[in-house]
Scaffold this motif. Structure first.
Motif, PDB file in Angstrom:
ATOM      1  N   GLY A 136      -3.012  13.691  10.315  1.00  0.00           N
ATOM      2  CA  GLY A 136      -3.194  14.925  11.070  1.00  0.00           C
ATOM      3  C   GLY A 136      -2.545  14.851  12.442  1.00  0.00           C
ATOM      4  N   GLU A 137      -2.288  16.019  13.002  1.00  0.00           N
ATOM      5  CA  GLU A 137      -1.599  16.117  14.293  1.00  0.00           C
ATOM      6  C   GLU A 137      -2.398  15.503  15.435  1.00  0.00           C
ATOM      7  N   SER A 138      -3.732  15.582  15.355  1.00  0.00           N
ATOM      8  CA  SER A 138      -4.557  15.165  16.487  1.00  0.00           C
ATOM      9  C   SER A 138      -5.057  13.731  16.380  1.00  0.00           C
ATOM     10  N   ASN A 139      -4.690  13.024  15.336  1.00  0.00           N
ATOM     11  CA  ASN A 139      -5.096  11.633  15.209  1.00  0.00           C
ATOM     12  C   ASN A 139      -4.453  10.792  16.307  1.00  0.00           C
ATOM     13  N   THR A 140      -5.188   9.825  16.829  1.00  0.00           N
ATOM     14  CA  THR A 140      -4.650   9.033  17.949  1.00  0.00           C
ATOM     15  C   THR A 140      -3.426   8.216  17.540  1.00  0.00           C
ATOM     16  N   ILE A 141      -3.376   7.766  16.289  1.00  0.00           N
ATOM     17  CA  ILE A 141      -2.195   7.018  15.843  1.00  0.00           C
ATOM     18  C   ILE A 141      -0.975   7.929  15.841  1.00  0.00           C
ATOM     19  N   THR A 142      -1.141   9.154  15.346  1.00  0.00           N
ATOM     20  CA  THR A 142      -0.034  10.116  15.343  1.00  0.00           C
ATOM     21  C   THR A 142       0.439  10.393  16.758  1.00  0.00           C
ATOM     22  N   LEU A 143      -0.504  10.598  17.663  1.00  0.00           N
ATOM     23  CA  LEU A 143      -0.139  10.877  19.060  1.00  0.00           C
ATOM     24  C   LEU A 143       0.582   9.688  19.692  1.00  0.00           C
ATOM     25  N   VAL A 178       5.004  11.312   8.021  1.00  0.00           N
ATOM     26  CA  VAL A 178       3.966  10.752   7.145  1.00  0.00           C
ATOM     27  C   VAL A 178       2.633  10.751   7.875  1.00  0.00           C
ATOM     28  N   ALA A 179       2.624  10.306   9.126  1.00  0.00           N
ATOM     29  CA  ALA A 179       1.391  10.271   9.914  1.00  0.00           C
ATOM     30  C   ALA A 179       0.819  11.666  10.103  1.00  0.00           C
ATOM     31  N   ARG A 180       1.667  12.632  10.381  1.00  0.00           N
ATOM     32  CA  ARG A 180       1.190  14.005  10.594  1.00  0.00           C
ATOM     33  C   ARG A 180       0.589  14.563   9.312  1.00  0.00           C
ATOM     34  N   ARG A 181       1.183  14.210   8.187  1.00  0.00           N
ATOM     35  CA  ARG A 181       0.691  14.716   6.902  1.00  0.00           C
ATOM     36  C   ARG A 181      -0.603  14.013   6.484  1.00  0.00           C
ATOM     37  N   VAL A 182      -0.663  12.691   6.667  1.00  0.00           N
ATOM     38  CA  VAL A 182      -1.794  11.913   6.171  1.00  0.00           C
ATOM     39  C   VAL A 182      -2.963  11.898   7.164  1.00  0.00           C
ATOM     40  N   MET A 195       2.385   7.479  18.117  1.00  0.00           N
ATOM     41  CA  MET A 195       3.717   7.392  17.513  1.00  0.00           C
ATOM     42  C   MET A 195       4.675   8.381  18.167  1.00  0.00           C
ATOM     43  N   ARG A 196       4.198   9.571  18.460  1.00  0.00           N
ATOM     44  CA  ARG A 196       5.069  10.566  19.097  1.00  0.00           C
ATOM     45  C   ARG A 196       5.426  10.138  20.523  1.00  0.00           C
ATOM     46  N   HIS A 246       0.785  -1.235   0.000  1.00  0.00           N
ATOM     47  CA  HIS A 246       0.000   0.000   0.000  1.00  0.00           C
ATOM     48  C   HIS A 246       0.818   1.288   0.000  1.00  0.00           C
ATOM     49  N   GLY A 247       2.121   1.179   0.247  1.00  0.00           N
ATOM     50  CA  GLY A 247       2.924   2.390   0.344  1.00  0.00           C
ATOM     51  C   GLY A 247       2.873   2.987   1.739  1.00  0.00           C
ATOM     52  N   GLU A 248       3.699   3.982   1.983  1.00  0.00           N
ATOM     53  CA  GLU A 248       3.867   4.510   3.333  1.00  0.00           C
ATOM     54  C   GLU A 248       2.706   5.388   3.792  1.00  0.00           C
ATOM     55  N   GLU A 249       1.877   5.883   2.887  1.00  0.00           N
ATOM     56  CA  GLU A 249       0.803   6.793   3.277  1.00  0.00           C
ATOM     57  C   GLU A 249      -0.510   6.083   3.597  1.00  0.00           C
TER      58      GLU A 249
END
Length: 305
Positions: free
Chosen positions: A226-233, A220-224, A235-236, A183-186
């Motif tokens: 968003g900053e407030s997505n639980t997966i992005t949070l 990639v997560a922040r771009r695809v 990962m950080r 699927h690619g990284e995004e």
């Protein structure tokens, strides 16, 4: 496939504590209820109902998935069963369809239901045997790579529960790599599985590998997502842990960890609220990171070793 003997199905109890009016998972003493309904359903009757509903779907060419879901989902509240009920239904499901040819879809679904039931009931060694058999079977059947990756993800969760961390990490690496290739990284599955793999690397104290992966995938997560997505949070949070848990971390690493968690905590508190489990876990990580940073910044007293 050899596993422990299945538990004898109860004859008087009904379901699991999964309905909206209840507060936590677990077996009910006698009833399953939602806000307006109370029912006493012998567990063998639940299995027979699931068997009949699916047979009707097969015979009359009806939509099968909603009827198949009766093998693991409460008819009253539509939530998954728990514990011994889920396990017993898993065995009943497997016994119902095990005699079918290996290429039969119901047989394949049944081994998955059995594996899930054993897993949630904490019969993890048996669950592992079933998961491994399921993976071998799906490969023989020529299942899609997407489906194979899902089975491998379940197998990784079982290794994790058994504290077989090296095997967990190897399997999660394969799942992440598979999604990346497909699927690619995004893709959200690629991003989510990158985080799962990074968590396993942290658990093995392979912090450099975890940091390298997350430095690639967090942007990639922040771009695809968003900053407030639980997966992005998440990962950080995992990235910050790779920084401050590393005994070789520099002061700059520790400051970056604190800054990362401070920003993630502000976002989580604003979007999810202060009582959300993810907000609480980020807050705990932030306290730990600050403690490590303070200890490093505080000069050692004279004469200390």
């Amino acid at each position: 496939m050899e596993t422990a003997s299945p538990p004898r199905l109860p004859t008087t109890t009904a379901a699991a504590r999964c309905c909206p009016s209840t507060s936590r998972p677990g077996p009910l003493p006698a009833t399953a209820s939602n806000r307006t309904t109370t029912a006493i359903i012998p567990l063998p009757c639940m299995a027979e109902q699931a068997k009949i509903l699916f047979a009707e779907a097969e015979e009359n060419n009806l939509e099968r998935q909603p009827r198949w879901n009766r093998w693991h989902t409460c008819t009253l509240c539509e939530q998954n069963h728990h514990g011994v009920v889920r396990c017993a239904l898993g065995w009943a499901c497997w016994k119902t369809y095990v005699g079918r040819p290996e290429m039969d879809n119901a047989r394949c679904f049944a081994i998955n239901v059995l594996g899930d039931g054993l897993f949630v009931a904490n019969h993890c060694e048996d669950a592992l045997t079933v998961r491994e058999a399921e993976l071998s079977m799906e490969r023989r059947r020529g299942a899609s790579e997407e489906h194979i990756l899902a089975v491998q993800g379940n197998l990784a969760a079982t290794y994790q529960k058994l504290r077989r961390f090296e095997e967990t990490s190897q399997m999660l690496r394969d799942v992440y790599s598979g999604h990346l290739r497909l699927h690619g990284e995004e893709n959200i599955q690629t991003i989510s599985n990158a985080n799962n793999y990074a968590v396993s690397l942290n658990g093995l104290q392979r912090f450099e590998e975890a940091k390298a992966l997350l430095r690639k995938m967090i942007p990639v997560a922040r771009r695809v997502l968003g900053e407030s997505n639980t997966i992005t949070l998440r990962m950080r949070k995992v990235y910050a842990a790779a920084l401050y848990l590393d005994t070789g971390a520099t002061l700059d690493d520790l400051r970056e960890a604190v800054e990362t968690l401070e920003e993630a905590e502000r976002i989580a508190r604003r979007v999810l609220g202060g009582t959300h489990p993810l907000t609480s876990s980020i807050d705990e990580a932030l306290r730990n990171a600050r403690k490590v940073l303070r200890a490093r910044e505080t000069p050692s007293p004279p004469g200390s070793a």
